[in-house]
Design a protein around this motif. Structure first.
Motif, PDB file in Angstrom:
ATOM      1  N   ASP A  22       0.795  -1.205  -0.011  1.00 28.22           N
ATOM      2  CA  ASP A  22       0.058   0.035   0.208  1.00 28.22           C
ATOM      3  C   ASP A  22       0.977   1.494  -0.210  1.00 28.22           C
ATOM      4  O   ASP A  22       2.253   1.186   0.146  1.00 28.22           O
ATOM      5  N   ASN A  23       0.150   2.612   0.084  1.00 33.59           N
ATOM      6  CA  ASN A  23       0.951   3.817   0.010  1.00 33.59           C
ATOM      7  C   ASN A  23       1.621   3.796   1.239  1.00 33.59           C
ATOM      8  O   ASN A  23       2.682   4.962   1.261  1.00 33.59           O
ATOM      9  N   ILE A  81      -4.691  -0.789  -7.511  1.00 34.54           N
ATOM     10  CA  ILE A  81      -4.054   0.565  -7.643  1.00 34.54           C
ATOM     11  C   ILE A  81      -5.061   1.709  -8.001  1.00 34.54           C
ATOM     12  O   ILE A  81      -5.199   2.698  -7.276  1.00 34.54           O
ATOM     13  N   GLU A  82      -5.915   1.409  -8.749  1.00 26.58           N
ATOM     14  CA  GLU A  82      -6.889   2.013  -9.662  1.00 26.58           C
ATOM     15  C   GLU A  82      -7.869   2.365  -8.394  1.00 26.58           C
ATOM     16  O   GLU A  82      -8.555   3.197  -8.052  1.00 26.58           O
ATOM     17  N   GLU A  83      -8.388   1.170  -7.785  1.00 24.66           N
ATOM     18  CA  GLU A  83      -9.422   1.255  -6.727  1.00 24.66           C
ATOM     19  C   GLU A  83      -8.918   2.161  -5.601  1.00 24.66           C
ATOM     20  O   GLU A  83      -9.978   2.788  -5.144  1.00 24.66           O
ATOM     21  N   LEU A  84      -7.687   2.053  -5.132  1.00 26.96           N
ATOM     22  CA  LEU A  84      -7.223   2.671  -4.004  1.00 26.96           C
ATOM     23  C   LEU A  84      -7.318   4.093  -4.387  1.00 26.96           C
ATOM     24  O   LEU A  84      -7.756   4.828  -3.208  1.00 26.96           O
ATOM     25  N   LEU A  85      -6.773   4.526  -5.646  1.00 23.37           N
ATOM     26  CA  LEU A  85      -6.839   5.876  -6.001  1.00 23.37           C
ATOM     27  C   LEU A  85      -8.098   6.572  -6.091  1.00 23.37           C
ATOM     28  O   LEU A  85      -8.440   7.714  -5.406  1.00 23.37           O
ATOM     29  N   LYS A  86      -8.798   5.695  -6.602  1.00 26.46           N
ATOM     30  CA  LYS A  86     -10.438   6.122  -6.864  1.00 26.46           C
ATOM     31  C   LYS A  86     -11.053   6.392  -5.359  1.00 26.46           C
ATOM     32  O   LYS A  86     -11.647   7.419  -5.325  1.00 26.46           O
ATOM     33  N   ASN A  87     -11.062   5.375  -4.358  1.00 28.88           N
ATOM     34  CA  ASN A  87     -11.395   5.528  -3.113  1.00 28.88           C
ATOM     35  C   ASN A  87     -10.964   6.760  -2.574  1.00 28.88           C
ATOM     36  O   ASN A  87     -11.603   7.491  -1.741  1.00 28.88           O
ATOM     37  N   GLU A  88      -9.662   6.880  -2.527  1.00 31.25           N
ATOM     38  CA  GLU A  88      -9.133   8.103  -1.741  1.00 31.25           C
ATOM     39  C   GLU A  88      -9.677   9.510  -2.255  1.00 31.25           C
ATOM     40  O   GLU A  88      -9.759  10.426  -1.441  1.00 31.25           O
ATOM     41  N   SER A  89      -9.542   9.217  -3.560  1.00 36.97           N
ATOM     42  CA  SER A  89     -10.102  10.783  -4.078  1.00 36.97           C
ATOM     43  C   SER A  89     -11.654  10.979  -3.779  1.00 36.97           C
ATOM     44  O   SER A  89     -12.191  12.210  -3.398  1.00 36.97           O
ATOM     45  N   GLU A  92     -11.714  12.220  -0.304  1.00 36.76           N
ATOM     46  CA  GLU A  92     -11.229  13.756  -0.057  1.00 36.76           C
ATOM     47  C   GLU A  92     -12.670  14.581  -0.580  1.00 36.76           C
ATOM     48  O   GLU A  92     -12.892  15.791  -0.058  1.00 36.76           O
TER      49      GLU A  92
END
Length: 162
Positions: A22-23, A81-89, A92
Motif C-alpha cells: 500500500d501507499n 491501485i486504481e481502486e485505491l486511488l479512486k476511493n482516496e479521491s 477527499e
C-alpha cells in the motif's frame, strides 16, 4: 523478518506470495493452503508485514480499509491501485463537501439569528438547577482565604461536612 527465517521458510516449503504494497509501505502476503515437508497441513492465510513493525507505534488507519477487508477475508481479490486511488479521491471529495455544507449551515443559521427567525441561545450565568435551594447564590468556599501577615494559628476552622 530475518534472513534465516526466510531461508528456512523457502527451504521447508511454507511459501508466501507477495500480493501487494500500500501507499504507507505495508506489504501484504497470501499463504496458499499447502502441506509442509513434514506432512503438516497449513491452511490458507493472509498477512500483512507492517512498514512500522513496532506495536506501540501502531495507529488506527495504518492499514487502508480496502486492504483490511482483504486481510479479514471480506473480499476475495486484493484491491488494485486504481481502486485505491479512486476511493482516496472519493474520500477527499466527501471531506470537502462536508466542509462546504457546514459553512453553508453556519451562514444560514447566522442569517436566521439576524432576521429574528430563531432566538439566539441564552447564556446561563447561574450554576445548578432552578429547583435547588442554592440556585443563583454565590457558592461559599471551604478553602481558607489568605490573611497574609495577620494570620493567627488556629483561627481557621474547617466547616463540618454535611
Amino acid at each position: 523478518m530475518s534472513r534465516v527465517a526466510r531461508l528456512l521458510r523457502r527451504t521447508f516449503g511454507i511459501v508466501r506470495e507477495h500480493v501487494g504494497t500500500d501507499n504507507l509501505g505495508n506489504k501484504y502476503y497470501s499463504v496458499p493452503e499447502q502441506k509442509t515437508w513434514t506432512g503438516r497441513h497449513v491452511r490458507a492465510k493472509r498477512m500483512v508485514e507492517a512498514a512500522n513493525p513496532n506495536e506501540h507505534e501502531y495507529m488506527e488507519g495504518s492499514i487502508p480499509m480496502e486492504w483490511d477487508a482483504w486481510i479479514r477475508s471480506r473480499r476475495k481479490e486484493p484491491p488494485s491501485i486504481e481502486e485505491l486511488l479512486k476511493n482516496e479521491s472519493y474520500r477527499e471529495q466527501i471531506k470537502l463537501k462536508a466542509i462546504e455544507v457546514e459553512e453553508t449551515d453556519l451562514a444560514l443559521q447566522a442569517k436566521e439569528y439576524e432576521d429574528g427567525l430563531v432566538a439566539t441561545p441564552a447564556r446561563t450565568v447561574a450554576k445548578g438547577h432552578a429547583a435547588s435551594t442554592t440556585f443563583g447564590k454565590q457558592e461559599i468556599s471551604e478553602d481558607p482565604t489568605s490573611t497574609a501577615n495577620t494570620f493567627q494559628p488556629g483561627s481557621w476552622m474547617p466547616t463540618p461536612k454535611k
